[in-house]
Design a protein around this motif. Sequence first.
Motif, PDB file in Angstrom:
ATOM      1  N   GLY A  91      80.316  58.097  58.024  1.00  0.00           N
ATOM      2  CA  GLY A  91      80.140  58.823  56.772  1.00  0.00           C
ATOM      3  C   GLY A  91      78.788  58.594  56.133  1.00  0.00           C
ATOM      4  N   HIS A  92      78.305  57.363  56.175  1.00  0.00           N
ATOM      5  CA  HIS A  92      77.002  57.072  55.583  1.00  0.00           C
ATOM      6  C   HIS A  92      75.885  57.772  56.354  1.00  0.00           C
ATOM      7  N   ILE A  93      76.029  57.855  57.665  1.00  0.00           N
ATOM      8  CA  ILE A  93      75.009  58.523  58.481  1.00  0.00           C
ATOM      9  C   ILE A  93      74.980  60.026  58.181  1.00  0.00           C
ATOM     10  N   VAL A  94      76.156  60.638  58.077  1.00  0.00           N
ATOM     11  CA  VAL A  94      76.220  62.058  57.714  1.00  0.00           C
ATOM     12  C   VAL A  94      75.526  62.284  56.365  1.00  0.00           C
ATOM     13  N   ASN A  95      75.805  61.421  55.404  1.00  0.00           N
ATOM     14  CA  ASN A  95      75.204  61.561  54.073  1.00  0.00           C
ATOM     15  C   ASN A  95      73.690  61.387  54.118  1.00  0.00           C
ATOM     16  N   LYS A  96      73.211  60.457  54.958  1.00  0.00           N
ATOM     17  CA  LYS A  96      71.766  60.251  55.102  1.00  0.00           C
ATOM     18  C   LYS A  96      71.083  61.505  55.656  1.00  0.00           C
ATOM     19  N   PHE A  97      71.726  62.151  56.618  1.00  0.00           N
ATOM     20  CA  PHE A  97      71.177  63.402  57.160  1.00  0.00           C
ATOM     21  C   PHE A  97      71.114  64.477  56.076  1.00  0.00           C
ATOM     22  N   PHE A  98      72.175  64.572  55.286  1.00  0.00           N
ATOM     23  CA  PHE A  98      72.184  65.565  54.211  1.00  0.00           C
ATOM     24  C   PHE A  98      71.043  65.304  53.231  1.00  0.00           C
ATOM     25  N   GLU A  99      70.894  64.054  52.823  1.00  0.00           N
ATOM     26  CA  GLU A  99      69.860  63.734  51.845  1.00  0.00           C
ATOM     27  C   GLU A  99      68.467  64.037  52.377  1.00  0.00           C
ATOM     28  N   LYS A 100      68.242  63.805  53.666  1.00  0.00           N
ATOM     29  CA  LYS A 100      66.912  64.023  54.234  1.00  0.00           C
ATOM     30  C   LYS A 100      66.608  65.499  54.456  1.00  0.00           C
ATOM     31  N   TYR A 101      67.587  66.261  54.945  1.00  0.00           N
ATOM     32  CA  TYR A 101      67.298  67.608  55.407  1.00  0.00           C
ATOM     33  C   TYR A 101      67.790  68.738  54.498  1.00  0.00           C
ATOM     34  N   CYS A 102      68.725  68.465  53.603  1.00  0.00           N
ATOM     35  CA  CYS A 102      69.383  69.572  52.902  1.00  0.00           C
ATOM     36  C   CYS A 102      69.266  69.545  51.387  1.00  0.00           C
ATOM     37  N   GLU A 103      69.326  68.371  50.816  1.00  0.00           N
ATOM     38  CA  GLU A 103      69.528  68.238  49.369  1.00  0.00           C
ATOM     39  C   GLU A 103      68.505  69.033  48.558  1.00  0.00           C
ATOM     40  N   GLU A 104      67.237  68.882  48.859  1.00  0.00           N
ATOM     41  CA  GLU A 104      66.189  69.503  48.047  1.00  0.00           C
ATOM     42  C   GLU A 104      66.120  71.015  48.221  1.00  0.00           C
ATOM     43  N   ASP A 105      66.809  71.549  49.223  1.00  0.00           N
ATOM     44  CA  ASP A 105      66.757  72.992  49.467  1.00  0.00           C
ATOM     45  C   ASP A 105      67.907  73.762  48.817  1.00  0.00           C
ATOM     46  N   LEU A 106      68.806  73.061  48.138  1.00  0.00           N
ATOM     47  CA  LEU A 106      69.911  73.741  47.457  1.00  0.00           C
ATOM     48  C   LEU A 106      69.424  74.154  46.067  1.00  0.00           C
ATOM     49  N   ILE A 107      68.776  75.297  46.001  1.00  0.00           N
ATOM     50  CA  ILE A 107      68.087  75.707  44.780  1.00  0.00           C
ATOM     51  C   ILE A 107      69.006  76.480  43.833  1.00  0.00           C
ATOM     52  N   GLN A 108      69.545  77.599  44.291  1.00  0.00           N
ATOM     53  CA  GLN A 108      70.488  78.348  43.460  1.00  0.00           C
ATOM     54  C   GLN A 108      71.820  77.586  43.405  1.00  0.00           C
ATOM     55  N   PRO A 109      72.615  77.769  42.354  1.00  0.00           N
ATOM     56  CA  PRO A 109      73.840  76.972  42.192  1.00  0.00           C
ATOM     57  C   PRO A 109      74.706  76.962  43.451  1.00  0.00           C
ATOM     58  N   THR A 110      74.973  75.756  43.960  1.00  0.00           N
ATOM     59  CA  THR A 110      75.694  75.594  45.224  1.00  0.00           C
ATOM     60  C   THR A 110      76.704  74.464  45.115  1.00  0.00           C
ATOM     61  N   PHE A 111      77.946  74.756  45.473  1.00  0.00           N
ATOM     62  CA  PHE A 111      78.966  73.713  45.588  1.00  0.00           C
ATOM     63  C   PHE A 111      78.908  73.150  47.004  1.00  0.00           C
ATOM     64  N   LEU A 112      78.472  71.897  47.132  1.00  0.00           N
ATOM     65  CA  LEU A 112      78.461  71.215  48.425  1.00  0.00           C
ATOM     66  C   LEU A 112      79.794  70.497  48.589  1.00  0.00           C
ATOM     67  N   MET A 113      80.569  70.858  49.619  1.00  0.00           N
ATOM     68  CA  MET A 113      81.960  70.421  49.718  1.00  0.00           C
ATOM     69  C   MET A 113      82.190  69.478  50.898  1.00  0.00           C
ATOM     70  N   TYR A 114      83.307  68.741  50.812  1.00  0.00           N
ATOM     71  CA  TYR A 114      83.882  67.971  51.919  1.00  0.00           C
ATOM     72  C   TYR A 114      82.940  66.868  52.411  1.00  0.00           C
ATOM     73  N   HIS A 115      82.890  65.803  51.613  1.00  0.00           N
ATOM     74  CA  HIS A 115      82.057  64.645  51.912  1.00  0.00           C
ATOM     75  C   HIS A 115      82.798  63.665  52.815  1.00  0.00           C
ATOM     76  N   PRO A 116      82.072  62.806  53.540  1.00  0.00           N
ATOM     77  CA  PRO A 116      82.723  61.767  54.347  1.00  0.00           C
ATOM     78  C   PRO A 116      83.476  60.763  53.465  1.00  0.00           C
ATOM     79  N   ILE A 117      84.551  60.232  54.001  1.00  0.00           N
ATOM     80  CA  ILE A 117      85.418  59.354  53.226  1.00  0.00           C
ATOM     81  C   ILE A 117      84.710  58.071  52.811  1.00  0.00           C
TER      82      ILE A 117
END
Length: 503
Positions: free
Chosen positions: A359-385
């Motif tokens: 779960g931590h690795i999945v979150n690290k990938f999200f933070e590096k590659y995705c987070e800053e590109d969610l510009i218009q209002p976006t619900f990011l769903m289903y996080h690792p436990i």
Amino acid sequence: MEREFTDQELVRREKAKKLREMGLDPFGQRFERDSWSQDIKDKFKDVDHDEFENRNDIVTIAGRIRFIRKMGKASFFSIQDAKGIIQVYISINDVGEDKYNLFKSADIGDIVGVKGKVMKTRTGEVTVKCLEYTHLVKSLRPLPEKFHGLTDVEERYRRRYVDLIMNDDSRRIAFLRPRIIRTIQEFMDNEGYTEVETPILSTLLTGASARPFITHHNTLDIDMYLRVALELPLKRLLVGGMESVYEINRCFRNEGMDPRHNPEFTMMEAYKAYSDLEGMMDQTEKMFKYVAEKAVGKLTFHWYGYDIDLSKPFKRVSMTDAIKEKTGIDFKTITDLDECIKLAKEHDIELENHERQYGHIVNKFFEKYCEEDLIQPTFLMYHPIEISPLTKKCPDDPRFVQRFELYIGGKEFANAYTELNDPDDQLERFEHQLEERELGNDEANDIDYDFIEALEYGMPPAGGIGYGIDRFVMLLTESESIRDVILFPTMKPLDNKDNKDNK
């Protein structure tokens, strides 16, 4: 050590002394006013100049002098009150020689009262013709000529009282913030929620993964935490039958400071029995549109260089799908931890000991590659436990939980769950948090056995959400620093010399 006064300050102090000799209190008494600057300008803006000859509109105003133009036996000055600035015309023929001389001794920054007749100048400016002039407060320090330039940015936050006098935008935000919060409360009340208050001090670190502030209770002789979140007390209220509750209040996290984070900040958390993740998404989208339109009067905002549009439906995407879209890696299909660790290494993602988990690795990938590109209002769903210890598992894949975060402009605005109400599962999650603490995660939660006991009485299925109120205000006021929307942000102390200079 006694402070050395500037020449201007010495002159002002001498004027204060002369006021006392005249029998006037330099720092004033009660003054009854009946009008405010902007209200007067709005009311009379469409009245023609010549019409005022046949009118006798008398107003009484009070405020700080911001401008003076002295011209012999008649002068102009402006008064700033809570609603804005208005021009005043004063003449020796209207107020008499004594009062006119009193006015002529005034300085920019002084606070005065004026009773007069509304008029309009030849240039069309709504003005108050002074008939009675009252000195109220002598300003012993001169106002700065420029206070909102880049070089003064730290001083703006440190001496907010001067900032509010000099900076129109700071004053706009200061009055808009409480209006935004009142509108949020109005929305929540209309949705059937009950506003409550819960303790700030706790003997346990629970409710969020964060480093706490620690204080000491002298009578009980125990260390206590300033709360990092509002969650667990509010969920206890669901157990008690308060089926929809919310709280807007301060939380405290002993973490770094930057333009988006302050150690003490305002959150709203809300919990609704018999709701879930979908219900929280629907509520959030509805609330953002409602508050923006009612409190600010628009649904589009220019923020961090982006044009944010709240009018359109908010996008919904899972964390793994967002990562797949950016990297081509589908973590939904990966079950081997060693493969995850290998992928992290290949993508230059560093892992602490406690982060060598799926779960931590999945979150690290999200933070590096995705987070800053969610510009218009976006619900990011289903996080690792692993990163969501208080959340209900997804029935089809227990590696993930029923959670979303709302992102706007690449920044998180809200965090929501289908709430975990299984006491045995919750205890297991708490115990896993203790294991993480032993691996070096100093933000891991304590075990709250009283909360487990509460769940054993039965908490209804529920949706819950936490909102960053300061960040929401930043968006609606189009501010790019949290310090602009908090009246008194946390500041690094001045050194001894600076403190002495300001005594």
